[in-house]
Design an enzyme around this catalytic site. Structure first.
Site, short mmCIF file in Angstrom:
data_model
loop_
_atom_site.label_atom_id
_atom_site.label_comp_id
_atom_site.label_asym_id
_atom_site.label_seq_id
_atom_site.Cartn_x
_atom_site.Cartn_y
_atom_site.Cartn_z
N LEU A 42 117.34 51.38 10.87
CA LEU A 42 115.78 51.03 11.33
C LEU A 42 115.28 52.16 12.05
CD1 LEU A 42 116.13 47.51 13.07
CD2 LEU A 42 115.48 48.16 10.79
N ALA A 70 117.81 56.31 2.96
CA ALA A 70 117.50 57.72 2.78
C ALA A 70 116.31 57.90 3.74
CB ALA A 70 117.10 58.09 1.18
N THR A 111 115.81 59.54 -7.61
CA THR A 111 114.49 59.55 -7.88
C THR A 111 114.36 60.56 -9.09
OG1 THR A 111 112.66 60.97 -6.84
CG2 THR A 111 114.65 61.39 -5.98
N ASP A 112 113.27 60.43 -9.77
CA ASP A 112 113.05 61.38 -10.77
C ASP A 112 112.58 62.99 -10.33
OD1 ASP A 112 110.39 61.14 -9.57
OD2 ASP A 112 109.41 60.51 -11.36
N GLU A 113 112.44 62.96 -8.88
CA GLU A 113 112.10 64.28 -8.28
C GLU A 113 113.21 65.37 -8.26
OE1 GLU A 113 109.93 64.71 -4.71
OE2 GLU A 113 108.91 62.82 -4.93
N TYR A 136 113.52 67.37 0.13
CA TYR A 136 114.02 65.96 0.09
C TYR A 136 114.59 66.01 -1.45
CZ TYR A 136 113.18 61.40 -2.12
OH TYR A 136 113.42 60.28 -3.05
N LYS A 167 118.43 64.67 -2.59
CA LYS A 167 118.57 63.51 -3.34
C LYS A 167 119.78 63.99 -4.44
CE LYS A 167 117.60 59.77 -3.25
NZ LYS A 167 118.13 58.35 -2.59
N LEU A 179 101.18 58.02 -0.42
CA LEU A 179 99.84 58.20 -0.94
C LEU A 179 98.94 56.90 -1.00
CD1 LEU A 179 97.46 60.27 -2.37
CD2 LEU A 179 98.46 59.20 -4.47
P1 NAD Z 1 111.89 54.16 3.10
O1 NAD Z 1 111.87 55.41 3.75
O2 NAD Z 1 110.89 53.20 2.97
O3 NAD Z 1 113.20 53.42 3.52
C1 NAD Z 1 114.42 53.97 3.80
C2 NAD Z 1 115.15 53.13 4.67
O4 NAD Z 1 116.43 53.64 5.00
C3 NAD Z 1 114.62 52.65 6.04
O5 NAD Z 1 114.62 51.29 6.18
C4 NAD Z 1 115.43 53.57 7.19
O6 NAD Z 1 115.59 52.57 8.38
C5 NAD Z 1 116.84 53.50 6.26
N1 NAD Z 1 117.75 54.65 6.83
C6 NAD Z 1 117.33 55.69 6.76
N2 NAD Z 1 118.38 56.70 7.33
C7 NAD Z 1 119.44 55.57 7.45
C8 NAD Z 1 120.94 55.73 7.66
N3 NAD Z 1 121.54 56.97 8.19
N4 NAD Z 1 121.55 54.55 7.76
C9 NAD Z 1 121.29 53.50 7.41
N5 NAD Z 1 119.81 53.27 7.18
C10 NAD Z 1 118.94 54.32 6.94
O7 NAD Z 1 112.42 54.72 1.42
P2 NAD Z 1 111.99 53.96 0.03
O8 NAD Z 1 110.59 54.52 -0.51
O9 NAD Z 1 112.18 52.31 0.12
O10 NAD Z 1 113.18 54.47 -0.83
C11 NAD Z 1 114.55 53.77 -0.85
C12 NAD Z 1 115.19 54.71 -1.74
O11 NAD Z 1 114.69 55.04 -3.00
C13 NAD Z 1 115.36 56.14 -1.50
O12 NAD Z 1 116.94 56.44 -1.70
C14 NAD Z 1 114.51 57.09 -2.12
O13 NAD Z 1 115.17 58.33 -2.41
C15 NAD Z 1 114.40 56.12 -3.57
N6 NAD Z 1 113.34 56.27 -4.42
C16 NAD Z 1 112.06 55.87 -3.69
C17 NAD Z 1 110.99 56.15 -4.47
C18 NAD Z 1 109.58 55.81 -3.96
O14 NAD Z 1 108.55 55.81 -4.54
N7 NAD Z 1 109.68 55.31 -2.70
C19 NAD Z 1 111.07 56.34 -5.97
C20 NAD Z 1 112.48 56.71 -6.27
C21 NAD Z 1 113.47 56.52 -5.76
O1 DAU Z 2 108.97 60.53 -7.65
C1 DAU Z 2 109.73 59.55 -6.80
C2 DAU Z 2 109.22 59.95 -5.37
O2 DAU Z 2 108.03 59.31 -5.10
C3 DAU Z 2 110.33 59.46 -4.57
O3 DAU Z 2 111.52 59.88 -4.66
C4 DAU Z 2 109.59 59.88 -2.96
O4 DAU Z 2 110.50 59.00 -1.99
C5 DAU Z 2 108.43 59.07 -2.66
O5 DAU Z 2 108.09 59.48 -1.38
C6 DAU Z 2 107.35 59.87 -4.03
O6 DAU Z 2 107.20 61.21 -3.69
P1 DAU Z 2 105.78 61.70 -3.73
O7 DAU Z 2 105.77 63.04 -3.13
O8 DAU Z 2 105.41 61.91 -5.21
O9 DAU Z 2 104.78 60.58 -3.21
P2 DAU Z 2 103.66 60.64 -2.09
O10 DAU Z 2 103.26 59.26 -1.89
O11 DAU Z 2 104.22 61.50 -0.82
O12 DAU Z 2 102.63 61.55 -2.80
C7 DAU Z 2 101.96 61.42 -4.13
C8 DAU Z 2 101.08 62.40 -4.74
O13 DAU Z 2 100.05 62.07 -3.82
C9 DAU Z 2 101.62 63.80 -4.36
O14 DAU Z 2 101.28 64.44 -5.52
C10 DAU Z 2 101.18 64.34 -3.24
C11 DAU Z 2 99.95 63.55 -3.00
N1 DAU Z 2 99.32 63.12 -1.83
C12 DAU Z 2 100.16 62.35 -1.04
C13 DAU Z 2 99.63 62.23 0.23
C14 DAU Z 2 100.65 61.20 1.29
C15 DAU Z 2 97.93 63.58 -1.52
O15 DAU Z 2 97.30 64.03 -2.30
N2 DAU Z 2 97.52 63.26 -0.06
C16 DAU Z 2 98.43 62.70 0.63
O16 DAU Z 2 97.91 62.34 1.79
#
Ligand code: NAD
Ligand code: DAU
Length: 358
Positions: free
Chosen positions: A34, A82, A133-135, A159, A163, A199
């Protein structure tokens, strides 16, 4: 089949827990620290449901994790926990190293200790599914082919580097110890319960409050977008039928430039929420300083998961975005809950200088 989910109070983790209980109906032990990104409100619909066992704790706490594994005897660990926001990793990378690298390492160690003591049949069926992630593959040029499972790793932000490190550890635990791992590398998710630092929810919230929509740089960066429910179904499929030691790229077949994503949101809001303080919402678009090291383009080749495991996304970008915008409009109490103190501090830290400079 009991499973242990880490990070199940975050965006994707919570969607996954809800999806699992509905689709599979078996118990989920949810280990989540949390942090600012974790929110038990996401799981309110499971209050009182004995199939959801919530434990507040750190994946880096080896003894705690091993104790939980021995107590609940899960058949799988699905590892979401994460630090996940690229901009935060630029402002302060240390938590990313602690959780994504050291935390994942300790979790793997606990999993290895637990798995090593299982009877043979249970050992064979056990899975450690690492959600990545694809990143990790870095940035593509405009005409380069999409990332596939053997694309070289080239992470560019703290980040994505953290990962990538965790992906390598997961791989090493398979090759060295035989731990039955699978890794998924997914593109950008969107949908309900996403913390409004990312975003799409950030733009929705700003737009309905009449605030500027801060597009980084020239707004021409490209991401592939996947509705979160489709990511959850892909993970369930990989857990059920993915081959140990393999990685699977998950994507939405939906490459979009950021500016088009924001314009799509604005058009949906013009239709669904015409009472906003400023319409048309697109008038709020404001170009701000770019993210340092901003990856230009991500694209996913998801043919492996499609060919081997018959998974394809159910939602299109258009249907997923419409549902998402409607969800944020219908869930104001959730928004008010997550946009209190800490959130405002972050928005100030990330955007005030950018706004001033542009
Ligand atoms: P998020 O930031 O919304 O949630 C992360 C969760 O992990 C939170 O509930 C946080 O409390 C918990 N957490 C953080 N540190 C912790 C720890 N040390 N021990 C236990 N819990 C902990 O993240 P998300 O966007 O839901 O992403 C989840 C996973 O998917 C991540 O591993 C991320 O890299 C991966 N991922 C995310 C995206 C995306 O677009 N959001 C895309 C591809 C992969
Ligand atoms: O590709 C998978 C990843 O996607 C995950 O691994 C990450 O956890 C997740 O956060 C996301 O990463 P991005 O950096 O791509 O997501 P974000 O929503 O932060 O940004 C998406 C795109 O929009 C990126 O090109 C940056 C841009 N952006 C983002 C924000 C927050 C803006 O232009 N303005 C903004 O305020």
């Amino acid at each position: 089949m009991t499973i242990l989910v880490t990070g199940g109070a975050g965006f994707i983790g919570a969607n996954f827990v809800l999806d699992w209980v509905q689709a599979e109906g078996t118990p989920v032990v949810n280990l989540d620290l949390l942090t600012y990104a974790g929110n038990l409100r996401n799981l309110a619909s499971l209050d009182g449901d004995p199939r959801h066992i919530f434990v507040r704790g750190d994946i880096g706490d080896f003894d705690r994790v091993l104790g939980l594994l021995q107590e609940h005897r899960p058949q799988a660990i699905v590892h979401f926990a994460a630090e996940s926001h690229v901009d935060r990793s630029i402002h302060g990378p240390e938590d990313f190293i602690k959780t994504n690298i050291v935390g994942s390492f300790r979790l793997l160690e606990a999993a290895r200790a637990y798995w090593g003591d299982l009877p043979q049949g249970e050992r064979d069926n056990f899975r450690f599914l690492h959600v990545s992630t694809d990143e990790v593959y870095g940035s593509l040029g405009p005409y380069e082919p999409a990332f596939h499972e053997s694309s070289p790793y080239a992470p560019n932000s703290p980040y994505s580097a953290s990962k990538a490190a965790s992906d390598h550890l997961v791989r090493a635990y398979f090759h060295t110890y035989g731990l039955p791992v699978v890794t998924t590398n997914c593109s950008n998710n969107y949908g309900p319960y996403q913390f409004p630092e990312k975003l799409i929810p950030l733009m929705i919230l700003n737009a309905i409050s009449g605030k500027p929509l801060p597009v980084y740089g020239d707004g021409l960066n490209v991401r592939d977008w996947l509705y979160v429910g489709d990511h959850c179904s892909a993970i369930r499929r990989v857990l059920a039928a993915g081959r140990p030691g393999e990685t699977y790229n998950i994507g939405g077949y939906s490459e979009k430039i950021n500016l088009d994503v924001v314009k799509t949101l604005c058009a949906l809001l013009d239709e669904l929420h015409p009472q906003s303080p400023r319409t048309p919402h697109a008038e709020l678009i404001s170009f701000v300083d770019d993210r340092p090291g901003h990856d230009r383009r991500y694209a996913i080749d998801a043919r492996k998961v499609e060919d081997e495991l018959s998974w394809r996304p159910a939602e299109t970008f258009e249907s997923g975005m419409r549902q998402t915008v409607q969800w944020y409009l219908d869930n104001r109490p959730w928004i008010e809950d997550v946009t209190s103190g800490e959130y405002r501090k972050w928005i100030d830290e990330n955007y005030s200088q950018r706004m001033a400079a542009s």
